[in-house]
Motif scaffolding. Structure first.
Motif, mmCIF file in Angstrom:
data_model
loop_
_atom_site.group_PDB
_atom_site.id
_atom_site.type_symbol
_atom_site.label_atom_id
_atom_site.label_comp_id
_atom_site.label_asym_id
_atom_site.label_seq_id
_atom_site.Cartn_x
_atom_site.Cartn_y
_atom_site.Cartn_z
ATOM 1 N N PHE A 109 0.834 -1.206 0.000
ATOM 2 C CA PHE A 109 0.000 0.000 0.000
ATOM 3 C C PHE A 109 0.867 1.254 0.000
ATOM 4 C CE2 PHE A 109 -3.370 -2.854 1.792
ATOM 5 C CZ PHE A 109 -4.257 -2.696 0.747
ATOM 6 N N PHE A 110 2.026 1.195 0.652
ATOM 7 C CA PHE A 110 2.945 2.323 0.617
ATOM 8 C C PHE A 110 3.411 2.589 -0.813
ATOM 9 C CE2 PHE A 110 7.237 4.076 0.678
ATOM 10 C CZ PHE A 110 7.088 5.180 1.508
ATOM 11 N N PHE A 111 3.702 1.516 -1.556
ATOM 12 C CA PHE A 111 4.119 1.664 -2.951
ATOM 13 C C PHE A 111 2.995 2.255 -3.806
ATOM 14 C CE2 PHE A 111 6.888 -2.327 -2.172
ATOM 15 C CZ PHE A 111 7.773 -1.561 -1.425
ATOM 16 N N ALA A 112 1.739 1.944 -3.443
ATOM 17 C CA ALA A 112 0.613 2.508 -4.190
ATOM 18 C C ALA A 112 0.447 3.999 -3.923
ATOM 19 C CB ALA A 112 -0.669 1.759 -3.832
ATOM 20 N N LEU A 113 0.822 4.438 -2.722
ATOM 21 C CA LEU A 113 0.690 5.845 -2.353
ATOM 22 C C LEU A 113 1.885 6.674 -2.801
ATOM 23 C CD1 LEU A 113 -0.685 5.231 1.237
ATOM 24 C CD2 LEU A 113 -1.959 6.337 -0.592
ATOM 25 N N VAL A 114 3.062 6.065 -2.760
ATOM 26 C CA VAL A 114 4.296 6.749 -3.162
ATOM 27 C C VAL A 114 4.812 6.053 -4.414
ATOM 28 C CG1 VAL A 114 6.606 7.477 -2.460
ATOM 29 C CG2 VAL A 114 4.781 7.288 -0.756
ATOM 30 N N LYS A 115 4.572 6.624 -5.571
ATOM 31 C CA LYS A 115 4.856 5.969 -6.841
ATOM 32 C C LYS A 115 6.315 6.146 -7.259
ATOM 33 C CE LYS A 115 0.586 4.638 -7.888
ATOM 34 N NZ LYS A 115 0.218 3.226 -8.068
ATOM 35 N N LEU A 116 6.992 5.025 -7.531
ATOM 36 C CA LEU A 116 8.306 5.006 -8.162
ATOM 37 C C LEU A 116 8.259 4.013 -9.309
ATOM 38 C CD1 LEU A 116 10.770 5.071 -5.112
ATOM 39 C CD2 LEU A 116 10.043 6.975 -6.538
ATOM 40 N N ASP A 117 9.233 4.091 -10.208
ATOM 41 C CA ASP A 117 9.197 3.273 -11.419
ATOM 42 C C ASP A 117 9.355 1.788 -11.122
ATOM 43 O OD1 ASP A 117 8.796 5.456 -12.996
ATOM 44 O OD2 ASP A 117 10.910 5.757 -13.467
ATOM 45 N N ASN A 118 10.311 1.439 -10.247
ATOM 46 C CA ASN A 118 10.616 0.036 -9.969
ATOM 47 C C ASN A 118 10.583 -0.219 -8.475
ATOM 48 O OD1 ASN A 118 11.239 -0.712 -12.756
ATOM 49 N ND2 ASN A 118 13.064 0.573 -12.494
ATOM 50 N N SER A 126 21.695 6.758 -0.558
ATOM 51 C CA SER A 126 22.709 7.766 -0.901
ATOM 52 C C SER A 126 22.369 8.558 -2.149
ATOM 53 C CB SER A 126 24.086 7.098 -1.074
ATOM 54 O OG SER A 126 24.433 6.389 0.089
ATOM 55 N N THR A 127 21.091 8.785 -2.395
ATOM 56 C CA THR A 127 20.681 9.686 -3.462
ATOM 57 C C THR A 127 19.619 10.626 -2.920
ATOM 58 O OG1 THR A 127 18.806 8.417 -4.348
ATOM 59 C CG2 THR A 127 21.009 7.794 -5.096
ATOM 60 N N ILE A 128 19.413 11.719 -3.618
ATOM 61 C CA ILE A 128 18.396 12.672 -3.163
ATOM 62 C C ILE A 128 16.988 12.114 -3.343
ATOM 63 C CG2 ILE A 128 19.855 14.669 -3.619
ATOM 64 C CD1 ILE A 128 18.285 15.095 -6.222
ATOM 65 N N PHE A 129 16.858 11.016 -4.097
ATOM 66 C CA PHE A 129 15.549 10.403 -4.321
ATOM 67 C C PHE A 129 15.333 9.178 -3.438
ATOM 68 C CE2 PHE A 129 17.002 12.294 -8.353
ATOM 69 C CZ PHE A 129 16.012 13.263 -8.510
ATOM 70 N N SER A 130 16.153 8.985 -2.452
ATOM 71 C CA SER A 130 16.028 7.827 -1.575
ATOM 72 C C SER A 130 14.755 7.922 -0.734
ATOM 73 C CB SER A 130 17.247 7.715 -0.663
ATOM 74 O OG SER A 130 18.422 7.513 -1.414
ATOM 75 N N VAL A 131 14.112 6.795 -0.520
ATOM 76 C CA VAL A 131 12.920 6.700 0.331
ATOM 77 C C VAL A 131 13.299 5.818 1.523
ATOM 78 C CG1 VAL A 131 10.492 6.065 0.430
ATOM 79 C CG2 VAL A 131 11.450 6.898 -1.701
ATOM 80 N N PRO A 132 13.438 6.363 2.711
ATOM 81 C CA PRO A 132 13.986 5.581 3.825
ATOM 82 C C PRO A 132 13.016 4.588 4.454
ATOM 83 C CG PRO A 132 13.489 7.814 4.540
ATOM 84 C CD PRO A 132 13.244 7.779 3.062
#
Length: 515
Positions: A109-118, A126-132
């Motif tokens: 459900f978290f993946f459904a709310l916060v969309k990323l490609d893969n 270690s990137t600015i797009f990291s999701v902790p």
């Protein structure tokens, strides 16, 4: 083929009914409205929960995914993993339990709310797009291993069922059980629909080879087809059937007839309901059969269907202006044609032909300008537009935050769709409870956020991180142990916090034992 099985247009003279009325009538001709059936539901419409109990999003979700059902899934998943390892798969497996399963569902459900490609992107570091958050709940490899092995049926019995292919006792949906039966039972147990219902198809996209439907090609070329019965008032999925390529209740009439009759179970529903369907299902035979069960029906229809009137006397023409109405009543069946931008055909056993309803339509005048005109509209068309969208509303809620993602295993695709059904119905039950208590319900997104947090064992709002102070206290004691000396990174003293003198030197007095 779906079209061949559902339509079956007749060319024989035996299929042409002898109508008492051989000419189409207009809106000026009076029509006698059928006597309305008494609405007698098997239970009071609405939720079937205890109004005095406070239900959290997790409590509502567990109505559909109970602890016993989850325990069964965990047992079968562990068996499936052991079976794969015995075949030579190389990965380390630890048996999954109910708590970890709910965390796994919460991540989906978290993946459904916060969309990323893969999926892998949620564990990038270690990137600015990291999701902790996902890494704090479960390691990436553990999540992937659970996804590979999630199993609803007993793997040992799967082999026995596969050996029965072609036999009457073969179950094509065996790998969905027992979760399929659990979800369907829960959908019906905790809610009873109101009077207006709708039945329509729902497509679930899948990579593997399933049914191809040309009419739905723009939505998804390959996918599973479900026949869904929903409450028109809110979109609650009350019952559904997975299409397996051949109806299990083959009556010889067609797929459309069988799918509706398998969902309209008066023993559970009651009588007096109004059912709305589209042209795939509508047929005089089906509507008469439903009427014998004290269930009214209304739906668009195809002119090629059996027992539909085909007289050309006073028929609607393409040159007729918008708002033109023609109708024929054949006993309890009312056939209505209405000219909008194109011809609309509706059949009903509930309504009268025309009750004076009008619609406001934007129309182009001869000089090229646009104007709004009021045109007459048949009663069945008005009511069809009002109540047919139950399944569409359900699909819309599911697609907003769907946990669906690609999987080569067909039963895993439907497993994720069952999660969507459970979450959406839980949200609709939440709204029903709040409406009864006259409270403001959560939004759909807020509800799923709270559900995700509770499944993962955290709260949506995290406490703010304590900022490090640059203040360095200086000790005046002659302390010889370095571990007890004041150093950079220690907290400020009480006096500094109260006076907010972070830039000044603070003298800390150690306890008598350190002096």
């Amino acid at each position: 083929d779906e079209q061949q099985e559902s339509e079956k247009p007749s060319t024989s003279s035996q299929s042409q009914p002898v109508h008492s009325v051989t000419s189409w009538k207009t809106e000026t001709d009076p029509d006698v409205c059928p006597v309305p059936k008494m609405f007698m539901p098997a239970r009071p419409p609405g939720h079937q929960l205890n109004s005095g109990t406070k239900y959290s999003p997790l409590d509502l979700f567990k109505l559909f995914f109970s602890n016993s059902a989850v325990q069964t899934i965990c047992q079968h998943t562990n068996k499936q993993a052991a079976k794969d390892i015995a075949k030579g798969k190389r990965y380390s497996w630890t048996d999954i339990n109910c708590q970890e399963f709910f965390k796994y569902v919460g991540l989906n459900f978290f993946f459904a709310l916060v969309k990323l490609d893969n999926i892998q992107d949620y564990w990038k570091k270690s990137t600015i797009f990291s999701v902790p958050f996902p890494a704090n709940v479960m390691p990436r490899d553990r999540y992937r291993m659970i996804s590979w092995n999630i199993h609803m049926s007993d793997p040992e019995k799967d082999v026995e069922n596969d050996q029965k292919k072609g036999a009457p006792d073969y179950d094509p949906l065996f790998q969905l059980k027992p979760l399929l039966d659990t979800i369907k039972t829960a959908c019906k147990a905790f809610y009873h629909p109101r009077r207006n219902l709708s039945i329509d198809k729902r497509m679930v996209a899948h990579n593997g080879t399933t049914q191809y439907i040309k009419a739905k090609a723009k939505l998804t070329k390959w996918g599973f087809k479900l026949f869904v019965l929903a409450d028109s008032s809110n979109g609650y999925t009350w019952d559904f059937a997975v299409y397996t390529g051949k109806s299990q209740l083959a009556s010889g009439v067609g797929l459309a007839y069988d799918s509706v009759m398998s969902l309209m179970k008066t023993a559970y529903l009651g009588s007096g309901f109004h059912l709305y369907v589209d042209h795939f299902y509508t047929s005089p035979k089906l509507f008469k059969e439903l009427l014998s069960l004290n269930i009214g029906a209304c739906g668009t229809y195809r002119d090629t269907r059996r027992e539909c009137p085909r007289t050309n006397s006073n028929a609607l023409k393409k040159s007729d202006p918008r708002g033109s109405i023609r109708w024929i009543r054949d006993g309890p069946l009312l056939f209505v044609k209405w000219m909008d931008t194109r011809e609309v055909s509706v059949c009903s056993t509930i309504h009268e032909a025309f009750s004076g309803s009008t619609l406001h339509k934007r129309m182009k005048t001869k000089d090229g300008s646009w104007t709004t005109k009021s045109i007459p509209c048949p009663t069945p068309v008005v009511e069809y537009n009002r109540h047919m969208g139950g399944v569409y509303l359900s699909n819309q809620l599911i697609q907003c935050y769907s946990v669906h993602y690609k999987s080569m295993r067909w039963y895993r695709t439907l497993f994720f769709h069952f999660l969507d059904i459970a979450a959406t119905n839980s949200f609709l039950l939440h709204k029903e409870l709040c409406r009864e208590k006259k409270e403001e319900p959560m939004t759909h997104r807020a509800f799923l956020q709270e559900l995700t947090a509770q499944l993962c064992g955290v709260t949506v709002v995290t406490p703010p991180a304590q900022a490090h102070s640059g203040h360095l206290p200086v000790a005046i004691s002659e302390q010889t142990e370095l571990s007890k000396r004041a150093s950079y990174g220690r907290r400020t003293c009480v006096h500094c916090r109260k006076t907010k003198q972070y830039g000044t030197i603070c003298f800390i007095f150690f306890s008598a034992t350190t002096m």
